[in-house]
Design a protein around this motif. Structure first.
Motif, mmCIF file in Angstrom:
data_model
loop_
_atom_site.group_PDB
_atom_site.id
_atom_site.type_symbol
_atom_site.label_atom_id
_atom_site.label_comp_id
_atom_site.label_asym_id
_atom_site.label_seq_id
_atom_site.Cartn_x
_atom_site.Cartn_y
_atom_site.Cartn_z
ATOM 1 N N SER A 182 8.539 -12.746 -10.668
ATOM 2 C CA SER A 182 7.101 -12.952 -10.804
ATOM 3 C C SER A 182 6.502 -13.510 -9.516
ATOM 4 C CB SER A 182 6.815 -13.893 -11.975
ATOM 5 O OG SER A 182 5.446 -14.163 -12.060
ATOM 6 N N ILE A 183 7.177 -14.470 -8.935
ATOM 7 C CA ILE A 183 6.690 -15.068 -7.677
ATOM 8 C C ILE A 183 6.723 -14.039 -6.556
ATOM 9 C CG2 ILE A 183 7.221 -16.798 -5.929
ATOM 10 C CD1 ILE A 183 8.140 -18.623 -8.264
ATOM 11 N N ALA A 184 7.820 -13.275 -6.483
ATOM 12 C CA ALA A 184 7.935 -12.265 -5.429
ATOM 13 C C ALA A 184 6.841 -11.202 -5.565
ATOM 14 C CB ALA A 184 9.314 -11.621 -5.476
ATOM 15 N N LEU A 185 6.598 -10.754 -6.785
ATOM 16 C CA LEU A 185 5.550 -9.756 -7.024
ATOM 17 C C LEU A 185 4.179 -10.314 -6.669
ATOM 18 C CD1 LEU A 185 4.786 -6.952 -8.178
ATOM 19 C CD2 LEU A 185 4.577 -8.059 -10.411
ATOM 20 N N THR A 186 3.934 -11.563 -7.030
ATOM 21 C CA THR A 186 2.654 -12.191 -6.713
ATOM 22 C C THR A 186 2.463 -12.327 -5.210
ATOM 23 O OG1 THR A 186 2.691 -13.385 -8.811
ATOM 24 C CG2 THR A 186 1.242 -14.250 -7.086
ATOM 25 N N VAL A 187 3.492 -12.763 -4.513
ATOM 26 C CA VAL A 187 3.392 -12.922 -3.055
ATOM 27 C C VAL A 187 3.167 -11.570 -2.388
ATOM 28 C CG1 VAL A 187 4.711 -13.544 -0.995
ATOM 29 C CG2 VAL A 187 4.703 -15.072 -2.970
ATOM 30 N N PHE A 188 3.903 -10.552 -2.829
ATOM 31 C CA PHE A 188 3.742 -9.217 -2.256
ATOM 32 C C PHE A 188 2.325 -8.691 -2.473
ATOM 33 C CE2 PHE A 188 3.789 -4.607 -2.676
ATOM 34 C CZ PHE A 188 4.269 -4.251 -1.432
ATOM 35 N N ILE A 230 -4.919 -12.040 -8.893
ATOM 36 C CA ILE A 230 -3.484 -11.972 -8.563
ATOM 37 C C ILE A 230 -2.821 -13.330 -8.732
ATOM 38 C CG2 ILE A 230 -1.871 -11.642 -6.632
ATOM 39 C CD1 ILE A 230 -3.834 -9.433 -5.630
ATOM 40 N N VAL A 231 -3.510 -14.385 -8.297
ATOM 41 C CA VAL A 231 -2.897 -15.715 -8.325
ATOM 42 C C VAL A 231 -2.895 -16.324 -9.726
ATOM 43 C CG1 VAL A 231 -3.148 -18.083 -7.472
ATOM 44 C CG2 VAL A 231 -3.407 -16.165 -5.900
ATOM 45 N N LEU A 232 -3.958 -16.127 -10.479
ATOM 46 C CA LEU A 232 -4.087 -16.828 -11.752
ATOM 47 C C LEU A 232 -3.475 -16.115 -12.957
ATOM 48 C CD1 LEU A 232 -7.663 -18.354 -11.507
ATOM 49 C CD2 LEU A 232 -5.443 -19.417 -11.026
ATOM 50 N N ILE A 233 -3.289 -14.815 -12.883
ATOM 51 C CA ILE A 233 -2.741 -14.091 -14.035
ATOM 52 C C ILE A 233 -1.404 -13.456 -13.638
ATOM 53 C CG2 ILE A 233 -3.160 -12.327 -15.777
ATOM 54 C CD1 ILE A 233 -6.129 -12.637 -15.237
ATOM 55 N N PRO A 234 -0.305 -14.145 -13.929
ATOM 56 C CA PRO A 234 1.004 -13.620 -13.544
ATOM 57 C C PRO A 234 1.280 -12.254 -14.161
ATOM 58 C CG PRO A 234 1.187 -15.844 -14.446
ATOM 59 C CD PRO A 234 -0.218 -15.393 -14.658
ATOM 60 N N TRP A 235 1.992 -11.426 -13.479
ATOM 61 C CA TRP A 235 2.384 -10.074 -13.822
ATOM 62 C C TRP A 235 1.185 -9.130 -13.912
ATOM 63 C CZ3 TRP A 235 7.247 -8.837 -13.185
ATOM 64 C CH2 TRP A 235 8.220 -9.810 -13.333
ATOM 65 N N ILE A 240 0.247 -6.477 -10.774
ATOM 66 C CA ILE A 240 0.484 -5.075 -11.131
ATOM 67 C C ILE A 240 -0.833 -4.302 -11.147
ATOM 68 C CG2 ILE A 240 1.222 -3.557 -13.019
ATOM 69 C CD1 ILE A 240 3.434 -5.628 -13.600
ATOM 70 N N THR A 241 -1.890 -4.923 -11.644
ATOM 71 C CA THR A 241 -3.206 -4.264 -11.637
ATOM 72 C C THR A 241 -3.654 -3.994 -10.215
ATOM 73 O OG1 THR A 241 -3.762 -5.410 -13.689
ATOM 74 C CG2 THR A 241 -5.582 -4.427 -12.463
ATOM 75 N N TRP A 242 -3.454 -4.960 -9.327
ATOM 76 C CA TRP A 242 -3.822 -4.756 -7.915
ATOM 77 C C TRP A 242 -3.059 -3.553 -7.338
ATOM 78 C CZ3 TRP A 242 -6.810 -4.902 -3.949
ATOM 79 C CH2 TRP A 242 -6.281 -4.635 -2.690
#
Length: 108
Positions: A10-16, A41-46, A50-52
């Motif tokens: 989750s963290i890796a996906l958010t950072v990417f 991106i920061v406030l809603i994990p996954w 993914i939406t971005w």
């Protein structure tokens, strides 16, 4: 263990997604302004990242052969004009060597 892996993913996906969003030019962002995408991106994990990745960014348009179009300079071995000129130069040099009587190969 599984929770740890999910947290790291989750963290890796958010950072990417966050890095991709920040580096994307404003005219290629779809749907929301850049600041809103960053918050999502920061406030809603996954869901936010993914939406971005699927909706938020205008992706590279593909050519007829399915590959992305290149807009920058090409490498010399991919430039058809360069390869054509190189081939012409090689043929010209070979022709000149055959026609030059001074290079008959006789003793030096």
């Amino acid at each position: 263990m599984a929770r740890g892996i999910l947290a790291v993913l989750s963290i890796a996906l958010t950072v990417f997604a966050l890095a991709d969003c920040v580096q994307t030019e404003d005219d290629k962002i779809r749907g929301l302004p850049k600041w809103a995408w960053i918050v999502l991106i920061v406030l809603i994990p996954w869901v936010g990242p993914i939406t971005w990745l699927f909706v938020g960014k205008e992706r590279t348009r593909r050519g007829g052969d399915g590959r992305p179009r290149r807009t920058g300079p090409m490498a010399p071995d991919e430039d058809p004009d360069f390869l054509r000129r190189l081939d012409e130069d090689i043929r010209r040099e070979r022709r000149e060597r055959r026609e030059d009587p001074g290079d008959g190969g006789e003793g030096s």
